[in-house]
Design a protein around this motif. Structure first.
Motif, PDB file in Angstrom:
ATOM      1  N   LEU A   1       0.834  -1.211   0.000  1.00 50.67           N
ATOM      2  CA  LEU A   1       0.000   0.000   0.000  1.00 50.67           C
ATOM      3  C   LEU A   1       0.866   1.257   0.000  1.00 50.67           C
ATOM      4  CD1 LEU A   1      -2.810   1.244   0.055  1.00 50.67           C
ATOM      5  CD2 LEU A   1      -2.743   1.140   2.561  1.00 50.67           C
ATOM      6  N   GLU A   2       1.961   1.220   0.751  1.00 50.24           N
ATOM      7  CA  GLU A   2       2.897   2.358   0.786  1.00 50.24           C
ATOM      8  C   GLU A   2       3.420   2.668  -0.617  1.00 50.24           C
ATOM      9  OE1 GLU A   2       7.371   3.248   2.603  1.00 50.24           O
ATOM     10  OE2 GLU A   2       6.198   1.613   3.451  1.00 50.24           O
ATOM     11  N   LEU A   3       3.757   1.623  -1.377  1.00 48.67           N
ATOM     12  CA  LEU A   3       4.296   1.810  -2.732  1.00 48.67           C
ATOM     13  C   LEU A   3       3.214   2.206  -3.733  1.00 48.67           C
ATOM     14  CD1 LEU A   3       6.756  -1.211  -2.624  1.00 48.67           C
ATOM     15  CD2 LEU A   3       7.423   1.189  -2.849  1.00 48.67           C
ATOM     16  N   ILE A   4       1.996   1.742  -3.510  1.00 50.56           N
ATOM     17  CA  ILE A   4       0.874   2.164  -4.369  1.00 50.56           C
ATOM     18  C   ILE A   4       0.586   3.646  -4.130  1.00 50.56           C
ATOM     19  CG2 ILE A   4      -1.630   1.953  -4.740  1.00 50.56           C
ATOM     20  CD1 ILE A   4      -1.330  -1.077  -4.355  1.00 50.56           C
ATOM     21  N   THR A   5       0.548   4.059  -2.853  1.00 47.61           N
ATOM     22  CA  THR A   5       0.274   5.452  -2.480  1.00 47.61           C
ATOM     23  C   THR A   5       1.342   6.390  -3.034  1.00 47.61           C
ATOM     24  OG1 THR A   5      -0.748   4.643  -0.438  1.00 47.61           O
ATOM     25  CG2 THR A   5      -0.219   6.986  -0.516  1.00 47.61           C
ATOM     26  N   ALA A   6       2.604   5.897  -3.040  1.00 50.12           N
ATOM     27  CA  ALA A   6       3.723   6.702  -3.570  1.00 50.12           C
ATOM     28  C   ALA A   6       3.795   6.640  -5.099  1.00 50.12           C
ATOM     29  CB  ALA A   6       5.039   6.221  -2.957  1.00 50.12           C
ATOM     30  N   LYS A   7       2.818   5.948  -5.707  1.00 50.27           N
ATOM     31  CA  LYS A   7       2.725   5.800  -7.170  1.00 50.27           C
ATOM     32  C   LYS A   7       3.937   5.075  -7.765  1.00 50.27           C
ATOM     33  CE  LYS A   7      -0.293   9.823  -7.873  1.00 50.27           C
ATOM     34  NZ  LYS A   7      -1.425   9.091  -7.347  1.00 50.27           N
ATOM     35  N   LYS A   8       4.544   4.197  -6.985  1.00 52.62           N
ATOM     36  CA  LYS A   8       5.654   3.375  -7.475  1.00 52.62           C
ATOM     37  C   LYS A   8       5.129   2.081  -8.089  1.00 52.62           C
ATOM     38  CE  LYS A   8       8.560   6.399  -5.961  1.00 52.62           C
ATOM     39  NZ  LYS A   8       9.249   7.295  -6.920  1.00 52.62           N
ATOM     40  N   ILE A   9       3.905   1.717  -7.687  1.00 62.70           N
ATOM     41  CA  ILE A   9       3.198   0.603  -8.317  1.00 62.70           C
ATOM     42  C   ILE A   9       1.956   1.182  -8.979  1.00 62.70           C
ATOM     43  CG2 ILE A   9       1.899  -1.549  -7.965  1.00 62.70           C
ATOM     44  CD1 ILE A   9       3.563  -2.059  -5.454  1.00 62.70           C
ATOM     45  N   LYS A  10       1.769   0.885 -10.259  1.00 63.53           N
ATOM     46  CA  LYS A  10       0.548   1.305 -10.946  1.00 63.53           C
ATOM     47  C   LYS A  10      -0.520   0.250 -10.702  1.00 63.53           C
ATOM     48  CE  LYS A  10       2.699   4.058 -14.594  1.00 63.53           C
ATOM     49  NZ  LYS A  10       2.943   4.172 -16.066  1.00 63.53           N
ATOM     50  N   ALA A  11      -1.377   0.521  -9.723  1.00 64.90           N
ATOM     51  CA  ALA A  11      -2.394  -0.459  -9.328  1.00 64.90           C
ATOM     52  C   ALA A  11      -3.347  -0.799 -10.477  1.00 64.90           C
ATOM     53  CB  ALA A  11      -3.180   0.063  -8.137  1.00 64.90           C
ATOM     54  N   SER A  12      -3.500   0.124 -11.400  1.00 62.77           N
ATOM     55  CA  SER A  12      -4.423  -0.105 -12.526  1.00 62.77           C
ATOM     56  C   SER A  12      -3.940  -1.199 -13.472  1.00 62.77           C
ATOM     57  CB  SER A  12      -4.619   1.195 -13.310  1.00 62.77           C
ATOM     58  OG  SER A  12      -3.367   1.655 -13.801  1.00 62.77           O
ATOM     59  N   THR A  13      -2.623  -1.532 -13.431  1.00 62.88           N
ATOM     60  CA  THR A  13      -2.094  -2.565 -14.346  1.00 62.88           C
ATOM     61  C   THR A  13      -2.225  -3.972 -13.759  1.00 62.88           C
ATOM     62  OG1 THR A  13       0.169  -2.466 -13.471  1.00 62.88           O
ATOM     63  CG2 THR A  13      -0.389  -0.931 -15.253  1.00 62.88           C
ATOM     64  N   ILE A  14      -2.616  -4.061 -12.488  1.00 62.71           N
ATOM     65  CA  ILE A  14      -2.716  -5.383 -11.842  1.00 62.71           C
ATOM     66  C   ILE A  14      -3.932  -6.131 -12.388  1.00 62.71           C
ATOM     67  CG2 ILE A  14      -3.047  -6.604  -9.647  1.00 62.71           C
ATOM     68  CD1 ILE A  14      -1.681  -4.122  -8.308  1.00 62.71           C
ATOM     69  N   ARG A  15      -3.649  -7.251 -13.031  1.00 61.19           N
ATOM     70  CA  ARG A  15      -4.730  -8.059 -13.601  1.00 61.19           C
ATOM     71  C   ARG A  15      -5.299  -9.063 -12.598  1.00 61.19           C
ATOM     72  NH1 ARG A  15      -2.231 -10.132 -19.347  1.00 61.19           N
ATOM     73  NH2 ARG A  15      -2.011  -8.113 -20.407  1.00 61.19           N
ATOM     74  N   THR A  16      -4.413  -9.564 -11.725  1.00 60.57           N
ATOM     75  CA  THR A  16      -4.846 -10.570 -10.743  1.00 60.57           C
ATOM     76  C   THR A  16      -4.277 -10.243  -9.367  1.00 60.57           C
ATOM     77  OG1 THR A  16      -4.875 -12.295 -12.450  1.00 60.57           O
ATOM     78  CG2 THR A  16      -4.878 -13.035 -10.162  1.00 60.57           C
ATOM     79  N   LEU A  17      -5.149 -10.265  -8.361  1.00 57.60           N
ATOM     80  CA  LEU A  17      -4.755 -10.086  -6.964  1.00 57.60           C
ATOM     81  C   LEU A  17      -4.958 -11.411  -6.242  1.00 57.60           C
ATOM     82  CD1 LEU A  17      -6.245  -6.654  -5.925  1.00 57.60           C
ATOM     83  CD2 LEU A  17      -4.073  -7.502  -5.095  1.00 57.60           C
ATOM     84  N   VAL A  18      -3.880 -11.918  -5.614  1.00 57.40           N
ATOM     85  CA  VAL A  18      -3.970 -13.170  -4.861  1.00 57.40           C
ATOM     86  C   VAL A  18      -3.839 -12.853  -3.371  1.00 57.40           C
ATOM     87  CG1 VAL A  18      -3.009 -15.478  -4.502  1.00 57.40           C
ATOM     88  CG2 VAL A  18      -2.878 -14.417  -6.771  1.00 57.40           C
ATOM     89  N   PHE A  19      -4.718 -13.436  -2.565  1.00 55.21           N
ATOM     90  CA  PHE A  19      -4.670 -13.254  -1.108  1.00 55.21           C
ATOM     91  C   PHE A  19      -4.316 -14.602  -0.487  1.00 55.21           C
ATOM     92  CE2 PHE A  19      -7.538 -10.298  -3.090  1.00 55.21           C
ATOM     93  CZ  PHE A  19      -7.269  -9.077  -2.482  1.00 55.21           C
ATOM     94  N   ASP A  20      -3.044 -14.764  -0.135  1.00 56.85           N
ATOM     95  CA  ASP A  20      -2.569 -16.028   0.426  1.00 56.85           C
ATOM     96  C   ASP A  20      -2.724 -15.987   1.946  1.00 56.85           C
ATOM     97  OD1 ASP A  20      -1.270 -18.419   0.984  1.00 56.85           O
ATOM     98  OD2 ASP A  20       0.237 -18.127  -0.573  1.00 56.85           O
ATOM     99  N   GLU A  21      -3.314 -17.036   2.525  1.00 56.28           N
ATOM    100  CA  GLU A  21      -3.714 -17.063   3.941  1.00 56.28           C
ATOM    101  C   GLU A  21      -4.725 -15.939   4.203  1.00 56.28           C
ATOM    102  OE1 GLU A  21      -3.163 -19.560   5.544  1.00 56.28           O
ATOM    103  OE2 GLU A  21      -1.261 -20.414   4.937  1.00 56.28           O
ATOM    104  N   VAL A  22      -5.785 -15.966   3.401  1.00 54.53           N
ATOM    105  CA  VAL A  22      -6.767 -14.878   3.399  1.00 54.53           C
ATOM    106  C   VAL A  22      -7.444 -14.676   4.747  1.00 54.53           C
ATOM    107  CG1 VAL A  22      -8.633 -16.350   2.490  1.00 54.53           C
ATOM    108  CG2 VAL A  22      -8.734 -13.868   2.177  1.00 54.53           C
ATOM    109  N   ASP A  23      -7.636 -15.755   5.519  1.00 55.79           N
ATOM    110  CA  ASP A  23      -8.314 -15.581   6.810  1.00 55.79           C
ATOM    111  C   ASP A  23      -7.486 -14.725   7.760  1.00 55.79           C
ATOM    112  OD1 ASP A  23      -6.726 -17.932   6.546  1.00 55.79           O
ATOM    113  OD2 ASP A  23      -7.345 -18.595   8.516  1.00 55.79           O
ATOM    114  N   GLN A  24      -6.159 -14.707   7.576  1.00 60.05           N
ATOM    115  CA  GLN A  24      -5.293 -13.832   8.365  1.00 60.05           C
ATOM    116  C   GLN A  24      -5.309 -12.405   7.806  1.00 60.05           C
ATOM    117  OE1 GLN A  24      -4.689 -15.434  11.303  1.00 60.05           O
ATOM    118  NE2 GLN A  24      -2.577 -14.804  11.228  1.00 60.05           N
ATOM    119  N   LEU A  25      -5.360 -12.292   6.497  1.00 61.35           N
ATOM    120  CA  LEU A  25      -5.286 -10.977   5.841  1.00 61.35           C
ATOM    121  C   LEU A  25      -6.499 -10.098   6.112  1.00 61.35           C
ATOM    122  CD1 LEU A  25      -3.761 -11.980   2.390  1.00 61.35           C
ATOM    123  CD2 LEU A  25      -2.659 -10.539   4.107  1.00 61.35           C
TER     124      LEU A  25
END
Length: 392
Positions: A128-152
């Motif tokens: 999130l820190e890198l997305i907020t700083a615009k170092k990651i272009k969140a719009s280009t992410i095609r797939t989001l994986v949540f590993d151990e989702v019950d913890q996340l």
């Protein structure tokens, strides 16, 4: 799922790994992931969930296009483990994977992102820190994986996840994985109106022969029992505590006896945690003392023992701790220390998880499944009284 469907580099890596057929969870989710469906994958610990999502996603990757896949994990250790697996399966493709975890140098991560890695794996806070700083272009992410989702989706992590989801493309594919994702299905349906649920936990037979025991003791003697276990010739295991303070106290006492142990704690630096895991994997340490921090995702090959110094606080906790042994068909032993008061708590957990629980004993430098017969002390001979007349 058929390896003939793989792109050439992935097919070669599959053959080089010596795989003949996919695990059940891998075959069940492959087609829906390839077709872009949103799903929840539920399978036992150690049944191949990481490759279940990585193989189809890597098969769809396009070289040179940055940040196509983002994998979010519940811990730094799990993130680094997924990075290792991804690197192995990307071999020969020319494509890159980048770890984005807290505790590591953020400027180095920013520099690495300029090289446009196709696959990103990290913890929610740093991502999130890198997305907020615009170092990651969140719009280009095609797939989001949540590993151990019950913890996340617990506590502070949930707020971070919600912000990451809000920043990403609404059309992105969402994949949720965990051995205990069934406990959070209701919450997940709030994120997604339509979710395919793939649950193979009852049909999956990849779990090896794992035996579950309890060792009756007292709170005061738990560290002494650990000391005796660590002196057994065949012992090598992960040792779980509920509280960090209890773990620290036990570590100090065991070090006093010069026993080969390492600690893995949430308040350690990234480097200390990495070194602890490496020493344990190389058998330089015979005991890895930790809390539930290490109960998820940490894959130690052919680990024979898991010790619960404290009875886990929930069935999920027991399941994930126990899941460090018996991975991909291996055997293993789980031993829980119990005081007379804790025995009923463990029995309830075992009943809910449908586990066979038996007593075990530490006696004469061995682990015994039958109560040892203690030899009674020889009776002292009674001294014969002098029956003769006392001389005057």
């Amino acid at each position: 799922m058929n390896n003939q469907e793989f792109v050439p580099f992935l097919k070669k890596n599959w053959e080089d790994a010596g795989f003949t057929k996919p695990a059940l969870i891998q075959s069940e989710v492959y087609t829906p992931i390839m077709e872009g469906e949103n799903l929840v994958g539920i399978a036992p610990t150690g049944s191949g969930k990481t490759l279940a999502y990585l193989l189809p996603l890597i098969n769809k990757l396009e070289a040179g296009m940055a940040s196509q896949i983002l994998v979010l994990t519940s811990s730094q250790e799990l993130a680094m483990q997924v990075v290792e697996v991804a690197r192995k399966w990307l071999a020969g493709s020319g494509m890159k994977v980048q770890a984005l975890i807290g505790g590591a140098n953020v400027k180095r991560q920013q520099e690495a992102l300029k090289k446009k890695p196709e696959l990103l794996i990290g913890t929610p806070g740093r991502v999130l820190e890198l997305i907020t700083a615009k170092k990651i272009k969140a719009s280009t992410i095609r797939t989001l994986v949540f590993d151990e989702v019950d913890q996340l989706i617990q506590g502070q992590s949930l707020q971070l996840i919600q912000k990451i989801l809000k920043a990403s493309d609404n059309e992105a594919q969402h994949l949720y994985f965990s051995a205990t994702a069934d406990v959070v299905l209701e919450e997940l349906h709030r994120f997604e109106a339509e979710l395919l649920v793939v649950d193979v936990s009852k049909e999956d037979d990849s779990q090896g022969d794992v035996q579950h025991f309890y060792l009756e003791t007292s709170d005061r003697k738990k560290v002494e029992q650990l000391r005796r276990l660590l002196n057994l010739p065949a012992f090598w295991g992960m040792i779980f505590f509920n509280q960090l303070s209890d773990m620290g106290s036990a570590e100090e006492k065991l070090r006093f006896h010069h026993l080969p142990i390492v600690g893995l704690a949430s308040d350690q630096s990234k480097m200390l945690r990495k070194n602890a895991i490496e020493q344990f994997k190389k058998h330089q340490a015979l005991g890895l003392l930790t809390t539930d921090l290490a109960s998820r995702g940490l894959d130690i090959e052919k680990l024979p023992f898991v010790i619960n110094v404290d009875v886990p606080l929930s069935e999920e906790s027991y399941l994930h701790r126990a899941g460090r042994v018996g991975r991909m068909g291996e055997t293993g032993t789980v031993i829980s220390f119990v005081t007379p008061q804790e025995k009923s708590d463990l029995t309830k957990i075992a009943k809910k998880l449908d586990l066979k629980l038996a007593p075990i004993y530490l006696f004469g430098g061995e682990l015994l499944t039958e109560e040892p017969v203690k030899q009674s002390e020889p009776k002292k001979k009674k001294s014969k009284k002098n029956k003769g007349k006392r001389r005057k």
